[in-house]
Design a protein around this motif. Structure first.
Motif, PDB file in Angstrom:
ATOM      1  N   GLY A 196      -3.636  -3.658  -0.503  1.00  0.00           N
ATOM      2  CA  GLY A 196      -3.558  -3.212  -1.438  1.00  0.00           C
ATOM      3  C   GLY A 196      -4.143  -1.566  -1.875  1.00  0.00           C
ATOM      4  O   GLY A 196      -4.449  -1.053  -2.050  1.00  0.00           O
ATOM      5  N   ASP A 197      -3.929  -1.101  -3.397  1.00  0.00           N
ATOM      6  CA  ASP A 197      -4.825   0.572  -4.173  1.00  0.00           C
ATOM      7  C   ASP A 197      -4.370   0.019  -5.330  1.00  0.00           C
ATOM      8  O   ASP A 197      -4.079  -0.722  -5.865  1.00  0.00           O
ATOM      9  CB  ASP A 197      -3.150   1.524  -2.928  1.00  0.00           C
ATOM     10  CG  ASP A 197      -2.308   1.272  -3.772  1.00  0.00           C
ATOM     11  OD1 ASP A 197      -2.261   0.802  -5.203  1.00  0.00           O
ATOM     12  OD2 ASP A 197      -1.048   1.620  -3.381  1.00  0.00           O
ATOM     13  N   PRO A 198      -4.837   1.227  -5.609  1.00  0.00           N
ATOM     14  CA  PRO A 198      -5.291   1.592  -7.365  1.00  0.00           C
ATOM     15  C   PRO A 198      -3.543   0.748  -7.887  1.00  0.00           C
ATOM     16  O   PRO A 198      -4.222  -0.007  -9.170  1.00  0.00           O
ATOM     17  CB  PRO A 198      -6.140   2.419  -7.812  1.00  0.00           C
ATOM     18  CG  PRO A 198      -6.814   2.921  -6.506  1.00  0.00           C
ATOM     19  CD  PRO A 198      -5.853   2.192  -5.326  1.00  0.00           C
ATOM     20  N   GLN A 199      -2.632   1.375  -7.757  1.00  0.00           N
ATOM     21  CA  GLN A 199      -1.557   0.929  -8.523  1.00  0.00           C
ATOM     22  C   GLN A 199      -1.491  -0.434  -8.134  1.00  0.00           C
ATOM     23  O   GLN A 199      -0.460  -1.185  -8.836  1.00  0.00           O
ATOM     24  CB  GLN A 199      -0.470   2.370  -7.880  1.00  0.00           C
ATOM     25  CG  GLN A 199      -0.752   3.705  -8.337  1.00  0.00           C
ATOM     26  CD  GLN A 199      -1.633   3.883  -8.198  1.00  0.00           C
ATOM     27  OE1 GLN A 199      -2.729   4.033  -6.442  1.00  0.00           O
ATOM     28  NE2 GLN A 199      -2.994   4.968  -8.719  1.00  0.00           N
TER      29      GLN A 199
ATOM     30  N   CYS B 201      -7.743  -6.357  -2.198  1.00  0.00           N
ATOM     31  CA  CYS B 201      -8.730  -5.400  -2.771  1.00  0.00           C
ATOM     32  C   CYS B 201      -9.264  -4.040  -1.931  1.00  0.00           C
ATOM     33  O   CYS B 201      -9.755  -3.092  -2.655  1.00  0.00           O
ATOM     34  CB  CYS B 201     -10.339  -5.788  -2.768  1.00  0.00           C
ATOM     35  SG  CYS B 201     -10.518  -7.496  -3.518  1.00  0.00           S
ATOM     36  N   GLY B 202      -7.249  -3.526  -1.390  1.00  0.00           N
ATOM     37  CA  GLY B 202      -8.009  -2.056  -1.410  1.00  0.00           C
ATOM     38  C   GLY B 202      -8.161  -2.260   0.660  1.00  0.00           C
ATOM     39  O   GLY B 202      -8.170  -0.979   1.320  1.00  0.00           O
TER      40      GLY B 202
ATOM     41  N   ARG C 285      -7.546  -1.415   7.858  1.00  0.00           N
ATOM     42  CA  ARG C 285      -6.315  -1.308   6.926  1.00  0.00           C
ATOM     43  C   ARG C 285      -5.642  -1.378   8.021  1.00  0.00           C
ATOM     44  O   ARG C 285      -4.455  -1.690   8.378  1.00  0.00           O
ATOM     45  CB  ARG C 285      -6.148  -0.013   5.897  1.00  0.00           C
ATOM     46  CG  ARG C 285      -5.174  -0.080   5.542  1.00  0.00           C
ATOM     47  CD  ARG C 285      -5.113   1.104   3.798  1.00  0.00           C
ATOM     48  NE  ARG C 285      -5.968   0.337   3.235  1.00  0.00           N
ATOM     49  CZ  ARG C 285      -6.589   1.630   2.587  1.00  0.00           C
ATOM     50  NH1 ARG C 285      -6.092   2.756   3.045  1.00  0.00           N
ATOM     51  NH2 ARG C 285      -6.967   1.060   1.412  1.00  0.00           N
TER      52      ARG C 285
ATOM     53  N   GLN D 214     -15.390  -4.477  -2.843  1.00  0.00           N
ATOM     54  CA  GLN D 214     -13.857  -4.798  -3.437  1.00  0.00           C
ATOM     55  C   GLN D 214     -13.961  -5.499  -4.100  1.00  0.00           C
ATOM     56  O   GLN D 214     -13.034  -5.889  -5.133  1.00  0.00           O
ATOM     57  CB  GLN D 214     -13.668  -5.902  -1.799  1.00  0.00           C
ATOM     58  CG  GLN D 214     -13.445  -4.734  -0.723  1.00  0.00           C
ATOM     59  CD  GLN D 214     -13.058  -5.935   0.873  1.00  0.00           C
ATOM     60  OE1 GLN D 214     -11.877  -5.935   0.973  1.00  0.00           O
ATOM     61  NE2 GLN D 214     -13.928  -5.495   1.650  1.00  0.00           N
TER      62      GLN D 214
ATOM     63  N   PHE E 298       1.020  -1.263  -0.200  1.00  0.00           N
ATOM     64  CA  PHE E 298      -0.270  -0.386  -0.273  1.00  0.00           C
ATOM     65  C   PHE E 298       1.134   1.067   0.032  1.00  0.00           C
ATOM     66  O   PHE E 298       1.598   1.504   0.939  1.00  0.00           O
ATOM     67  CB  PHE E 298      -0.295  -0.186   1.610  1.00  0.00           C
ATOM     68  CG  PHE E 298      -1.653   1.131   1.306  1.00  0.00           C
ATOM     69  CD1 PHE E 298      -2.826   1.373   0.677  1.00  0.00           C
ATOM     70  CD2 PHE E 298      -0.885   2.037   2.852  1.00  0.00           C
ATOM     71  CE1 PHE E 298      -4.232   2.502   0.653  1.00  0.00           C
ATOM     72  CE2 PHE E 298      -2.570   3.624   2.037  1.00  0.00           C
ATOM     73  CZ  PHE E 298      -3.450   3.558   1.259  1.00  0.00           C
ATOM     74  N   GLY E 299       1.293   2.480  -1.405  1.00  0.00           N
ATOM     75  CA  GLY E 299       1.720   2.941  -1.090  1.00  0.00           C
ATOM     76  C   GLY E 299       3.138   2.706  -1.443  1.00  0.00           C
ATOM     77  O   GLY E 299       2.796   2.075  -1.589  1.00  0.00           O
TER      78      GLY E 299
END
Length: 242
Positions: A38-41, A33-34, A66, A88, A11-12
């Motif tokens: 996880g993140d979009p990238q 799934c965030g 998170r 998600q 993440f990041g």
């Protein structure tokens, strides 16, 4: 036996796992799934890796936790849990479609996974959420002595299941995973390889009390947390290929 691995949990700037090294040696990628990682990238990069190595993909949703990496139980209503799962799954499926990939299954993460295995009401909610989702998806869950009961529940929801065993976790006599808080719950490398060999050859594990337990599993969960874990995946793959 198919190998599955939890991936895409960075993440990041925070990096989790050796995804690029693990991906070539597995069959199924459980992608965060965030909500716990996880993140979009990260999702996009993990999906691209899966596409390159022709690995099937599944959603790895969790409680919205998170900060606790999805390892803390949460008292959600059935409606809340269904919405969180749909959110998600849809996020990962949308990212997958951009790359021409098809989502195949769902494997809940962490506390949600443990909670659904001990509480049939939570398991029924998870099954209903997946059944209500517009794409046809399988549910991955723990292979236990309750396999027939779980298959019957799934049939009532119109779902098919993937049953998994764990390469590196000690089992109780009831077929559940020994809690991580207990000594010996995570196997050392030699014990892990011996457990894998027994699972592949005889579909059995030796429990924490020394009993022989039959587990009918479709897939084996492995880990790519570090270089040592990735090397272990290679050895597990070799055992499964015999």
């Amino acid at each position: 036996m198919l190998l599955n691995c939890d991936l895409g949990e960075s993440f990041g700037n925070w990096r989790m796992g050796e995804d690029a090294l693990a991906m070539p040696h597995i069959d199924l990628a459980n992608i965060a799934c965030g909500f716990h990682g996880g993140d979009p990238q990260v999702m996009a990069r993990t999906l691209a890796l899966a596409k390159h190595h022709q690995v099937s993909i599944g959603a790895h949703p969790s409680y919205p936790d998170r900060q606790g990496f999805g390892r803390r139980s949460m008292a959600l209503s059935a409606d809340e849990l269904c919405s969180d799962l749909h959110y998600q799954i849809a996020a990962l499926e949308g990212m997958a479609r951009v790359q021409g990939l098809t989502l195949r299954y769902v494997k809940p993460h962490g506390a949600l996974y443990n909670d659904m295995m001990r509480d049939n009401a939570i398991l029924a909610t998870v099954m209903q959420a997946i059944a209500d989702y517009p794409s046809e998806l399988q549910l991955m869950l723990l292979a236990t002595g309750q396999r027939q009961q779980h298959e019957l529940m799934a049939q009532q929801h119109g779902l098919s299941l993937l049953f998994e065993a764990f390469a590196d976790r000690r089992y109780t006599d009831q077929g559940t995973l020994t809690p991580r808080s207990q000594s010996g719950s995570v196997l050392d490398k030699q014990a892990m390889l011996e457990q894998v060999q027994l699972l592949v050859a005889e579909a059995k594990v030796i429990t924490d009390s020394g009993q022989s337990l039959t587990l009918n599993a479709d897939t084996l969960c492995v880990h790519g947390d570090n270089l040592e874990a990735v090397n272990a995946i290679k050895e597990i793959r070799a055992l499964c290929a015999r």
